[in-house]
Design an enzyme around this catalytic site. Structure first.
Site, PDB file in Angstrom:
ATOM      1  N   THR A 113       0.811  -1.086   0.015  1.00 33.60           N
ATOM      2  CA  THR A 113       0.068  -0.048   0.056  1.00 33.60           C
ATOM      3  C   THR A 113       0.936   1.298  -0.108  1.00 33.60           C
ATOM      4  O   THR A 113       2.255   1.088   0.037  1.00 33.60           O
ATOM      5  CB  THR A 113      -1.034   0.025   1.381  1.00 33.60           C
ATOM      6  OG1 THR A 113      -0.012   0.085   2.538  1.00 33.60           O
ATOM      7  CG2 THR A 113      -1.940  -1.115   1.361  1.00 33.60           C
ATOM      8  N   GLU A 132       7.604   4.635  -8.208  1.00 27.74           N
ATOM      9  CA  GLU A 132       6.224   5.007  -8.577  1.00 27.74           C
ATOM     10  C   GLU A 132       5.818   4.345  -9.959  1.00 27.74           C
ATOM     11  O   GLU A 132       5.301   4.718 -10.940  1.00 27.74           O
ATOM     12  CB  GLU A 132       6.149   6.360  -8.830  1.00 27.74           C
ATOM     13  CG  GLU A 132       6.530   7.343  -7.690  1.00 27.74           C
ATOM     14  CD  GLU A 132       5.641   7.089  -6.374  1.00 27.74           C
ATOM     15  OE1 GLU A 132       4.323   6.708  -6.565  1.00 27.74           O
ATOM     16  OE2 GLU A 132       6.034   7.541  -5.252  1.00 27.74           O
ATOM     17  N   GLN A 187       3.668   2.368 -10.678  1.00 25.66           N
ATOM     18  CA  GLN A 187       2.198   2.192 -10.939  1.00 25.66           C
ATOM     19  C   GLN A 187       1.661   3.082 -12.190  1.00 25.66           C
ATOM     20  O   GLN A 187       0.768   3.058 -12.779  1.00 25.66           O
ATOM     21  CB  GLN A 187       1.413   2.389  -9.752  1.00 25.66           C
ATOM     22  CG  GLN A 187       1.254   3.734  -9.373  1.00 25.66           C
ATOM     23  CD  GLN A 187       2.314   4.177  -8.187  1.00 25.66           C
ATOM     24  OE1 GLN A 187       3.090   3.441  -8.010  1.00 25.66           O
ATOM     25  NE2 GLN A 187       2.196   5.112  -7.595  1.00 25.66           N
TER      26      GLN A 187
HETATM   27  N1  LIG Z   1       8.999   9.576  11.759  1.00 20.73           N
HETATM   28  C1  LIG Z   1       9.423   8.237  11.433  1.00 20.73           C
HETATM   29  N2  LIG Z   1      10.178   7.575  12.261  1.00 20.73           N
HETATM   30  C2  LIG Z   1      10.327   6.126  11.617  1.00 20.73           C
HETATM   31  N3  LIG Z   1       9.632   5.756  10.592  1.00 20.73           N
HETATM   32  C3  LIG Z   1       9.195   6.417   9.769  1.00 20.73           C
HETATM   33  C4  LIG Z   1       8.506   8.110  10.242  1.00 20.73           C
HETATM   34  N4  LIG Z   1       7.915   8.512   9.167  1.00 20.73           N
HETATM   35  C5  LIG Z   1       7.858   7.725   8.320  1.00 20.73           C
HETATM   36  N5  LIG Z   1       8.349   6.304   8.658  1.00 20.73           N
HETATM   37  C6  LIG Z   1       8.307   4.940   7.923  1.00 20.73           C
HETATM   38  O1  LIG Z   1       8.557   5.228   6.606  1.00 20.73           O
HETATM   39  C7  LIG Z   1       7.609   4.638   6.005  1.00 20.73           C
HETATM   40  C8  LIG Z   1       7.028   5.198   4.570  1.00 20.73           C
HETATM   41  O2  LIG Z   1       8.130   5.162   3.665  1.00 20.73           O
HETATM   42  P1  LIG Z   1       8.203   5.329   2.168  1.00 20.73           P
HETATM   43  O3  LIG Z   1       9.385   5.010   1.637  1.00 20.73           O
HETATM   44  O4  LIG Z   1       7.892   6.974   2.179  1.00 20.73           O
HETATM   45  O5  LIG Z   1       6.696   4.499   1.949  1.00 20.73           O
HETATM   46  P2  LIG Z   1       5.978   4.251   0.401  1.00 20.73           P
HETATM   47  O6  LIG Z   1       6.970   4.763  -0.602  1.00 20.73           O
HETATM   48  O7  LIG Z   1       5.745   3.093   0.266  1.00 20.73           O
HETATM   49  O8  LIG Z   1       4.859   5.385   0.171  1.00 20.73           O
HETATM   50  C9  LIG Z   1       6.519   4.180   6.854  1.00 20.73           C
HETATM   51  O9  LIG Z   1       5.650   3.200   6.708  1.00 20.73           O
HETATM   52  C10 LIG Z   1       7.096   4.252   8.419  1.00 20.73           C
HETATM   53  O10 LIG Z   1       7.504   2.991   8.421  1.00 20.73           O
HETATM   54  C1  LIG Z   2      -4.230   5.340  -4.231  1.00 18.25           C
HETATM   55  C2  LIG Z   2      -3.984   6.383  -5.210  1.00 18.25           C
HETATM   56  C3  LIG Z   2      -2.679   6.879  -5.009  1.00 18.25           C
HETATM   57  N1  LIG Z   2      -2.109   7.945  -6.058  1.00 18.25           N
HETATM   58  C4  LIG Z   2      -0.905   8.582  -6.025  1.00 18.25           C
HETATM   59  C5  LIG Z   2      -0.910   9.252  -4.515  1.00 18.25           C
HETATM   60  C6  LIG Z   2       0.670   9.076  -4.340  1.00 18.25           C
HETATM   61  O1  LIG Z   2       1.284  10.539  -4.931  1.00 18.25           O
HETATM   62  C7  LIG Z   2       1.149   8.156  -5.201  1.00 18.25           C
HETATM   63  C8  LIG Z   2       1.521   6.846  -4.024  1.00 18.25           C
HETATM   64  O2  LIG Z   2       2.762   7.266  -3.474  1.00 18.25           O
HETATM   65  P1  LIG Z   2       3.553   6.274  -2.484  1.00 18.25           P
HETATM   66  O3  LIG Z   2       4.937   6.624  -2.127  1.00 18.25           O
HETATM   67  O4  LIG Z   2       3.123   5.054  -2.840  1.00 18.25           O
HETATM   68  O5  LIG Z   2       2.879   7.112  -1.145  1.00 18.25           O
HETATM   69  O6  LIG Z   2       0.037   7.699  -5.976  1.00 18.25           O
HETATM   70  C9  LIG Z   2      -3.020   8.067  -7.203  1.00 18.25           C
HETATM   71  O7  LIG Z   2      -2.710   8.789  -8.038  1.00 18.25           O
HETATM   72  N2  LIG Z   2      -4.245   7.715  -7.367  1.00 18.25           N
HETATM   73  C10 LIG Z   2      -4.627   6.497  -6.402  1.00 18.25           C
HETATM   74  O8  LIG Z   2      -5.683   6.014  -6.503  1.00 18.25           O
END
Ligand SMILES: Nc1ncnc2c1ncn2[C@@H]1O[C@H](COP(=O)(O)OP(=O)(O)O)[C@@H](O)[C@H]1O
Ligand SMILES: Cc1cn([C@H]2C[C@H](O)[C@@H](COP(=O)(O)O)O2)c(=O)[nH]c1=O
Length: 241
Positions: A10, A87, A89
């Site tokens: 997610t 990214e 997707q």
């Molecule tokens: N302040 C924090 N301290 C520790 N872990 C954090 C903090 N902020 C975010 N995270 C970790 O970073 C994760 C999000 O990482 P990120 O690489 O940005 O996610 P994604 O790319 O999957 O959206 C969170 O699930 C959490 O585990």
């Molecule tokens: C569910 C969903 C997400 N998005 C966009 C929102 C964020 O910019 C990225 C996901 O980034 P993450 O690093 O995994 O948090 O996707 C979207 O455009 N449409 C959607 O339905």
């Protein structure tokens, strides 16, 4: 032998963090790589993690051809052993096919990172093609959680704090943006789009953290079980369990 791996989960489960870690580890062992991303929240040509790491990347556009990108670099003497594709997707199915070709024809590892499904639970076209073609689909170990504490499996979109199920598939945004809806009536108000990770049960019932808080407040007046509360008349599915 090179591999096409799709690291998925997610939103907010650590995909970009892992992308930067993998790039670091491979680079530290003398391998040459190229980082790609598309529509990162931090802006064009970036890969950013919520843990604070951020670096430059090549922005993927509709016209990007990964086969040509790698060939051009190699022709100019640049070492390309692997690609980091964040990214993913948002990539087109054709671009995913180019990534598979890069793996199979010239032995370049491709590590792709992305969410599988959108805010309506529909697969993104790029993710669908990755699932179809990847050597491995790896679900990240760190789990994003629903407000109820269960593992989050779905990405909900909110507009001014209210969960929506209609709209454009792509709207760049972040978790932690779920407004409480109080500003929505202000003149000139620009709707705030946010995302929230939910378990399936609460996704299907359309109960976000904000909604759960409201129900908990009501609960103090009229005692009832939040999980047993069905959203009759709200347009959401009325799950009966
Ligand atoms: N302040 C924090 N301290 C520790 N872990 C954090 C903090 N902020 C975010 N995270 C970790 O970073 C994760 C999000 O990482 P990120 O690489 O940005 O996610 P994604 O790319 O999957 O959206 C969170 O699930 C959490 O585990
Ligand atoms: C569910 C969903 C997400 N998005 C966009 C929102 C964020 O910019 C990225 C996901 O980034 P993450 O690093 O995994 O948090 O996707 C979207 O455009 N449409 C959607 O339905």
């Amino acid at each position: 032998m090179a591999e096409l791996v799709f690291f998925s989960g997610t939103m907010d489960c650590g995909k970009s963090t892992l992308a930067l870690q993998m790039d670091h580890n491979h680079r530290a062992r003398g391998r040459g790589g190229v980082r790609f991303s598309r529509n990162d929240r931090a802006g064009e040509s970036r890969i950013s993690s919520r843990l604070g790491l951020e670096t430059d990347a090549v922005e993927v556009l509709d016209g990007t051809d990964f086969w040509e990108e790698v060939m051009r670099r190699r022709t100019h003497g640049q070492r390309v052993d692997y690609l980091i594709c964040d990214e993913a997707q948002f990539y087109t199915p054709e671009q995913v096919e180019q990534l598979a070709k890069v793996v199979d024809e010239i032995d370049v590892d491709v590590f792709a990172f992305g969410i599988t499904a959108d805010f309506r639970t529909r697969l993104f076209p790029g993710s669908q093609r990755l699932i179809e073609l990847a050597d491995r689909v790896q679900v990240l170990q760190v789990e994003a959680l629903c407000w109820c504490g269960r593992r989050a499996t779905h990405n909900a979109r909110t507009v001014d704090g209210v969960m929506v199920t209609e709209g454009a598939q792509v709207v760049v945004g972040d978790v932690d943006m779920a407004a409480d809806g109080t500003a929505a009536s202000d003149a000139g108000h620009v709707p705030v789009v946010g995302y929230e990770t939910l378990c399936r049960r609460h996704f299907m019932r359309r109960v976000t953290a904000h909604g759960a808080n409201l129900m908990a407040e009501q609960d103090q007046l009229l005692p009832f079980d939040v999980d047993a509360c069905l959203w009759h008349g709200s347009g959401g599915p009325a799950a009966g369990t």
